[in-house]
Design a protein around this motif. Structure first.
Motif, PDB file in Angstrom:
ATOM      1  N   GLN A 288       0.797  -1.131   0.014  1.00  0.00           N
ATOM      2  CA  GLN A 288      -0.149   0.017  -0.050  1.00  0.00           C
ATOM      3  C   GLN A 288       0.832   1.135  -0.041  1.00  0.00           C
ATOM      4  O   GLN A 288       1.945   1.263   0.875  1.00  0.00           O
ATOM      5  CB  GLN A 288      -0.872  -0.039   1.373  1.00  0.00           C
ATOM      6  N   ILE A 289       0.576   2.043  -0.797  1.00  0.00           N
ATOM      7  CA  ILE A 289       1.386   3.625  -0.939  1.00  0.00           C
ATOM      8  C   ILE A 289       1.599   4.056   0.270  1.00  0.00           C
ATOM      9  O   ILE A 289       2.626   4.659   0.789  1.00  0.00           O
ATOM     10  CB  ILE A 289       0.841   4.477  -2.175  1.00  0.00           C
TER      11      ILE A 289
ATOM     12  N   VAL B 181       6.025   1.624  -8.167  1.00  0.00           N
ATOM     13  CA  VAL B 181       6.344   2.665  -7.329  1.00  0.00           C
ATOM     14  C   VAL B 181       6.604   1.795  -5.892  1.00  0.00           C
ATOM     15  O   VAL B 181       5.600   1.176  -5.675  1.00  0.00           O
ATOM     16  CB  VAL B 181       5.148   3.630  -6.891  1.00  0.00           C
ATOM     17  N   PHE B 182       7.632   2.165  -5.343  1.00  0.00           N
ATOM     18  CA  PHE B 182       7.777   1.794  -4.011  1.00  0.00           C
ATOM     19  C   PHE B 182       6.807   2.708  -2.996  1.00  0.00           C
ATOM     20  O   PHE B 182       6.962   3.763  -2.937  1.00  0.00           O
ATOM     21  CB  PHE B 182       9.266   1.797  -3.583  1.00  0.00           C
ATOM     22  N   SER B 183       6.309   2.099  -2.215  1.00  0.00           N
ATOM     23  CA  SER B 183       5.765   2.706  -1.083  1.00  0.00           C
ATOM     24  C   SER B 183       6.371   3.556  -0.129  1.00  0.00           C
ATOM     25  O   SER B 183       7.673   3.622   0.039  1.00  0.00           O
ATOM     26  CB  SER B 183       4.827   1.716  -0.146  1.00  0.00           C
ATOM     27  N   ALA B 184       5.542   4.708   0.649  1.00  0.00           N
ATOM     28  CA  ALA B 184       6.218   5.484   1.542  1.00  0.00           C
ATOM     29  C   ALA B 184       7.139   4.803   2.591  1.00  0.00           C
ATOM     30  O   ALA B 184       7.997   5.418   3.346  1.00  0.00           O
ATOM     31  CB  ALA B 184       5.217   6.351   2.082  1.00  0.00           C
ATOM     32  N   HIS B 185       6.783   3.666   2.983  1.00  0.00           N
ATOM     33  CA  HIS B 185       7.431   2.938   4.123  1.00  0.00           C
ATOM     34  C   HIS B 185       8.632   2.129   3.769  1.00  0.00           C
ATOM     35  O   HIS B 185       9.511   2.012   4.673  1.00  0.00           O
ATOM     36  CB  HIS B 185       6.837   1.599   4.493  1.00  0.00           C
ATOM     37  N   GLY B 186       9.318   2.335   2.555  1.00  0.00           N
ATOM     38  CA  GLY B 186      10.639   1.805   2.013  1.00  0.00           C
ATOM     39  C   GLY B 186      10.606   0.578   1.710  1.00  0.00           C
ATOM     40  O   GLY B 186       9.671  -0.121   2.231  1.00  0.00           O
TER      41      GLY B 186
ATOM     42  N   LEU C 142      12.479  -2.983 -14.357  1.00  0.00           N
ATOM     43  CA  LEU C 142      11.333  -2.285 -14.139  1.00  0.00           C
ATOM     44  C   LEU C 142      11.413  -1.003 -14.118  1.00  0.00           C
ATOM     45  O   LEU C 142      12.667  -0.475 -13.527  1.00  0.00           O
ATOM     46  CB  LEU C 142      10.811  -2.747 -12.640  1.00  0.00           C
ATOM     47  N   ASP C 143      10.694  -0.078 -14.458  1.00  0.00           N
ATOM     48  CA  ASP C 143      10.785   1.401 -14.280  1.00  0.00           C
ATOM     49  C   ASP C 143      10.356   1.707 -12.875  1.00  0.00           C
ATOM     50  O   ASP C 143       9.108   1.722 -12.484  1.00  0.00           O
ATOM     51  CB  ASP C 143       9.643   1.932 -15.181  1.00  0.00           C
ATOM     52  N   VAL C 144      11.196   1.975 -12.037  1.00  0.00           N
ATOM     53  CA  VAL C 144      11.077   2.214 -10.681  1.00  0.00           C
ATOM     54  C   VAL C 144      10.990   3.801 -10.308  1.00  0.00           C
ATOM     55  O   VAL C 144      11.609   4.612 -10.765  1.00  0.00           O
ATOM     56  CB  VAL C 144      12.245   1.732  -9.655  1.00  0.00           C
ATOM     57  N   ILE C 145       9.781   3.979  -9.644  1.00  0.00           N
ATOM     58  CA  ILE C 145       9.750   5.378  -9.112  1.00  0.00           C
ATOM     59  C   ILE C 145       9.500   5.239  -7.432  1.00  0.00           C
ATOM     60  O   ILE C 145       8.867   4.351  -7.200  1.00  0.00           O
ATOM     61  CB  ILE C 145       8.154   6.210  -9.305  1.00  0.00           C
ATOM     62  N   ASP C 146      10.682   6.016  -6.803  1.00  0.00           N
ATOM     63  CA  ASP C 146      10.565   5.507  -5.478  1.00  0.00           C
ATOM     64  C   ASP C 146       9.812   6.600  -4.687  1.00  0.00           C
ATOM     65  O   ASP C 146      10.072   7.744  -4.580  1.00  0.00           O
ATOM     66  CB  ASP C 146      12.181   5.612  -5.073  1.00  0.00           C
ATOM     67  N   GLY C 147       8.978   6.106  -3.975  1.00  0.00           N
ATOM     68  CA  GLY C 147       7.906   6.913  -3.146  1.00  0.00           C
ATOM     69  C   GLY C 147       8.163   6.886  -1.441  1.00  0.00           C
ATOM     70  O   GLY C 147       7.704   7.519  -0.609  1.00  0.00           O
TER      71      GLY C 147
END
Length: 332
Positions: free
Chosen positions: A53-54, A85-90, A104-109
């Motif tokens: 979960q984001i 997208v990686f979630s806010a929790h890392g 993978l096209d990674v976006i780090d959240g």
């Protein structure tokens, strides 16, 4: 206090008081994470995959899922070549490596404050420390942090667990999950100081400003409240800590996702309600609770703000585009 039912309150025209804790609801890290997914959907189109979960809020996740975000537990569920997208929790380095290997096209959240804890873990482990991480087993943030230096870290949740540690290495440091209860964490840190006299302490605490502010804001209204309502999901650590904080102080408290979760029997005999929202709870949900409570009789609303939050985090370059942001990094 007389046991007066909700219907009697309506009939007798008794006015309830709602005390709004401030700050409450979204923090800068949550706002950033949600915006990352929104922008990814706008620029890349659906589906955009999100590992875990984001943020830990059912309403937020459902809203984004309705707009094309696909939430998965592990990267193996993400098709090759997709955006994730990686979630806010890392996440741990192992997850990052897997994503890279699969192209993978990674976006780090990851929240920047969580990223700082990760950096400390790497730094302390590299100099030879045994790093004690204070946190909740199984929480995504904890799993990601432990993954930074698994051979050098040990997880504890309570002061009792600290006293049971059998490490002989005197070079011990500690870190904490960012969403813990401030008071309970202090007890664990005191136990560490007693157990390891040469304990290295981080120059600044890891519990984030938003968690601390929301706990302090709630503390300011608990003494006047007959009941505390915390808007947040059950898997939201900082929201659960708010409920625990109120109950520990002797004031009944309930965790609710939305106003629909309010039970009329909770309101019986209640004249003052303390209301707050966890850092991942949308402000609109808190407003919905106020509206719902007014249906049970007349109310007055009073906000008690103990701090003004002006923190913001810049977006990652992958989704920043041409939209102006105040500055890179953290400001307050």
């Amino acid at each position: 206090m007389a046991d007066v039912s909700s219907d009697e309150y309506v009939q007798n025209g008794v006015t309830r008081r709602i005390l709004l804790a401030g700050p409450r609801s979204f923090c800068a890290g949550v706002e950033r994470a949600i915006e990352i997914v929104e922008r990814a959907l706008e620029s890349r189109g659906a589906p955009v995959y999100v590992r875990k979960q984001i943020v830990h809020n059912v309403s937020v996740v459902d809203d984004l899922a309705g707009r094309g975000a696909v939430f998965v537990e592990e990267l193996e569920e993400v098709p090759d070549g997709s955006t994730v997208v990686f979630s806010a929790h890392g996440v741990s380095p192992a997850v990052r490596e897997e994503a890279e290997e699969r192209g993978l096209d990674v976006i780090d959240g990851t929240c920047p404050l969580v990223a700082k804890v990760h950096a400390k873990a790497r730094r302390y482990a590299a100099r030879g420390d045994t790093v004690v991480l204070i946190g909740h087993a199984g929480h995504e943030e904890v799993e990601g942090t432990l993954g930074e230096a698994p051979e050098s870290m040990v997880l504890v949740q309570t002061a009792e667990e600290v006293r049971e540690l059998s490490m002989a290495d005197p070079q011990v440091s500690y870190l904490t999950q960012t969403t813990l209860g401030v008071d309970e964490t202090a007890e664990v840190v005191d136990a560490l100081r007693e157990r390891f006299p040469l304990l290295y302490e981080p120059p600044s605490e890891d519990i984030c400003y938003a968690t601390t502010n929301r706990q302090n804001a709630l503390k300011a209204i608990i003494p006047e409240a007959d009941l505390v309502l915390v808007v947040g999901s059950a898997n939201s650590s900082n929201s659960v800590r708010l409920v625990e904080l109120s109950r520990y102080a002797g004031t009944p408290a309930e965790l609710i996702d939305t106003a629909e979760d309010i039970r009329p029997e909770w309101l019986e005999g209640v004249r003052t309600i303390g209301l707050t929202g966890g850092a991942s709870a949308p402000p609109a949900l808190v407003e919905g609770v106020v509206s719902a409570l007014s249906a049970h009789g007349p109310v007055t609303v009073e906000e008690r703000e103990i701090a003004r939050e002006t923190v913001y985090f810049d977006l990652p370059s992958a989704v920043r585009g041409d939209a102006p942001r105040p500055a890179d990094g953290l400001s307050s």
